[in-house]
Motif scaffolding. Sequence first.
Motif: not given
Length: 499
Positions: A294-311
Amino acid sequence: MSRYGDGAGSLNGDRAVSLYSPVVDAAARTPDALAVHDHTTGLGYGELDRRADTYLAALRGRGVRPGDRVLVWTDKTAEAVAVAQAVLRCGAVHVPVPRSNPAGRVARIAADARPALIVTDHTDRVHGIDSVPCAALFQEAAHRSGGTHRSDAAHHPVRPDDPAYILYTSGSTGAPKGVCLSHGNALAFVDWACRELDLTAADRLANHAAFGFDLSVFDLYGAFRAGASVHLVGETLGQAAEPLVDFLLERRITVWYSVPSVLVLMAEYGELLERGPGALRACVFAGERFPLKPLKDLRRGWPGVRMLNWYGPTETNVCTSYEVTAADLARTSAIPIGSPAAGDRVALDDGEIVVSGPTVMLGYWGAAPQAGPYRTGDLGRYDADGLLEYRGRVDDMAKVRGHRIEPAEVSGALVAHASVRDAVVVVVGAGLDARLHAFVVPETGCAPGFAELRRHCTHLLPPYMAIDALHTVGGFPRTANGKVDRAALGRLVARGAGV
């Protein structure tokens, strides 16, 4: 130079020293700009500032002094935000407790925090906490904030190391544990996040997390730091996929922050990808692993949105960050948690992630101050690119439904039932599939059923700690040194142990 100056500057270049000063600054600069909006009410910065000062006067009138704790047990509303600002302006310590917490758990938190006052929107909620004064400030002062500020509303000056809030998490001893963070701890993280996301006054942030959880710190104070607006997702909307997507689009949210399971829910049942990101420009997630597909689907579907994983555990705010890019579409394993953030130093000690730096907590409330680096209990390793990967836990603590859960707190609630002699709770599964399995040894006589124990626990635990399955057993398997063999209990689940 960044408009945040040396890392702690506000929009006008001044250095903020408290979590209340960004609202004061924005109110002076842009009083009519929207600050916070809940499901019914929107407050501009000028009105939020005035209401906070009105509540400040009310708190002082009830004897609250600098250093006191104020427990705020309310629905998630704009008024609750104003009360939080008032607590901070008083020099007191904000103890937010989500409305979904039952009175029994609030009583245990109050016994630990020893607040000078409990603020709630309905005083009849509080039972068994007679030793602590209770006030429905909303009914007293909600609409008396017009005009000029009260003359007795001077804000108490704070230092960076002064405690700002206490967030209660699940405790390994069976009782909630208070994580105490300072104004400086929070600002170190918030200022870094503002720079990382290049927040401006035009941004519209969503606040999905309850105020008692650390994710809300960025939503609220990041928005205020930038003079932006924050839009509160009501607790009843928290797991409703289609309404959440409606919220994202209708509120024209530009920055979203939540646990991955919420985004997966929105994608699977709310047509998140089909409906598009709307005004969204940045999507941040934390708190649990994001399943790769699902992360890949989101990255592929939203090419113009920055996506950050915070820990980062509650004790450290956010201490590492990783930006998911198109290159990650080729990954076959979980994405890393990245590199150190917010000026923190992150290292591995015998495989355990250890953090030191400006975002690390003052300590647990009622315990000795935090001395030296904080040992997270999380295991990690570095990948070939030198990025940190999360590898699990050194203890029994787990993330379930996006929340940190100590099984001992759940088993302690089960043992409080008169018909339960002993109980052990085991987390089975990982990530979005993690579930709480309770193994119960009954007292002599009829064993309590699943529905009865679930109902019993609602008086002691918040909903996210509810057990998912019940297994009645005569005793627990033991390891060679006499400890409960949790791995063996997990194998019982795999073999279909009776409910």
